[in-house]
Design an enzyme around this catalytic site. Sequence first.
Site, PDB file in Angstrom:
ATOM      1  CG  HIS A 125      -1.556  -1.320   1.509  1.00  0.00           C
ATOM      2  ND1 HIS A 125      -2.452  -1.944   0.681  1.00  0.00           N
ATOM      3  CD2 HIS A 125      -1.358  -2.170   2.542  1.00  0.00           C
ATOM      4  CE1 HIS A 125      -2.785  -3.120   1.195  1.00  0.00           C
ATOM      5  NE2 HIS A 125      -2.132  -3.283   2.314  1.00  0.00           N
ATOM      6  CB  CYS A 126       2.164   3.613  -1.465  1.00  0.00           C
ATOM      7  SG  CYS A 126       1.623   3.347  -3.132  1.00  0.00           S
ATOM      8  CB  ALA A 127       2.958   2.498   3.910  1.00  0.00           C
TER       9      ALA A 127
END
Length: 400
Positions: free
Chosen positions: A353-355
Amino acid sequence: MDFKKDFPMLNNDIIYFDNAATSLKPKCVIDAITDYYYNYSSNAHRGDYKLSVKASNKFEDTRRKVKEFINADSEKEIVFTSGATESLNMIVSCFFKDILKENDEVITTKSEHASVILPWFNLENEKGIKVKFVSLDENYCLDENTVISMISDKTKVIVLSHITNVIGDIRNIKAIASEAHKRGIYVVVDASQSIGHINVDVKDMGADFLAFSAHKMLGPTGVGVLYGKEEFLKKFKPFKFGGGMNISFNSPKEIEYKDLPYKLEAGTQNIDGVIGLGTAIDYINKIGIKEIERIDNELKEYLIEKLKKLDNIILYNEKAKSSLVIFNVKGVFSQDTALYLDKYNIAIRSGSHCAKKLEDELGISNTCRISLYFYNTKEEIDRLIDALNNKNILEESIGV
Ligand SMILES: Cc1ncc(COP(=O)(O)O)c(C=O)c1O
């Protein structure tokens, strides 16, 4: 209330649980965009004829609506961008790049989105500033006292999401900003996941800068907002140069820029996108942000309660307060779970999730994420639970 009729996408046989990636758009937003193209398609701030004046007025109406929606002091503090990513990059490139020095420290956390962390990593590479990560608590949430205890003489900026996009914890920005401001530290807030879900009040929380995208709050893609206190935005160096942002340019030494916010909005803007954002704000205001928050919470509690009854589910963020739930099915890779649910027309997100720094705290890099919004229903959650209540998810997802 039945919101289904307002969202054309929901006429398809789809259960949409990926609202943190992008929200669905109500018909009124789509209609507002179509109306612009059908009835007054023209450039904004460029023409003296009726069509262009109307486009300009609608564009500026949205600026006023955004100002009121986030309780900014002035329309000069609202700059339209292409999205939260551009806004967060502008804050670093147009402002902090010039004022921070080697070894100045920026505090953030490992649960932030790439768009929050990467511009600062880039500045660390370019100027030798130091990005410092505050530890998360045992529930992967952020305790404001831990942030405050990490402040040192070298701290110059605190950069945080209001709500993170994986854990979904709601941060107490107000408490952090109040301490930060006593020591002259700037506070940058990424409101991408809170806008349109809970009240975002820049004055109350004490944000010096704030960023969000329209598409996560019922608006169109390709448009976002950069909020900055006027005294700081005034010092921004434009990073784009062109029409609409200058008064005159006779020679390199004789350039006069327009006042805020136009100085930071070079070139033809995303006119239909901005108009769509204005209509999204009207729609949210009609329901009421408190009511949206209440429905989000009710759905989240219902989902957690149901998921906890399944013995094949690992839940990671039960304690976080927003409408995001991350989990894994025991023994099944997150992407396989997402592919399996897709067979039932249930859209969820899987992966990091792009984290990507969150893995250091969470211990795993891949999870499934369900992100709810007020137009989701308990019936949809029941259908999800029925699908997850299956011992053969792995086999069925990979087709063996
Ligand atoms: C917390 C957070 N910040 C920033 C962004 C970037 O938003 P955009 O891709 O619309 O620029 C996202 C998008 O997922 C997000 O979840």
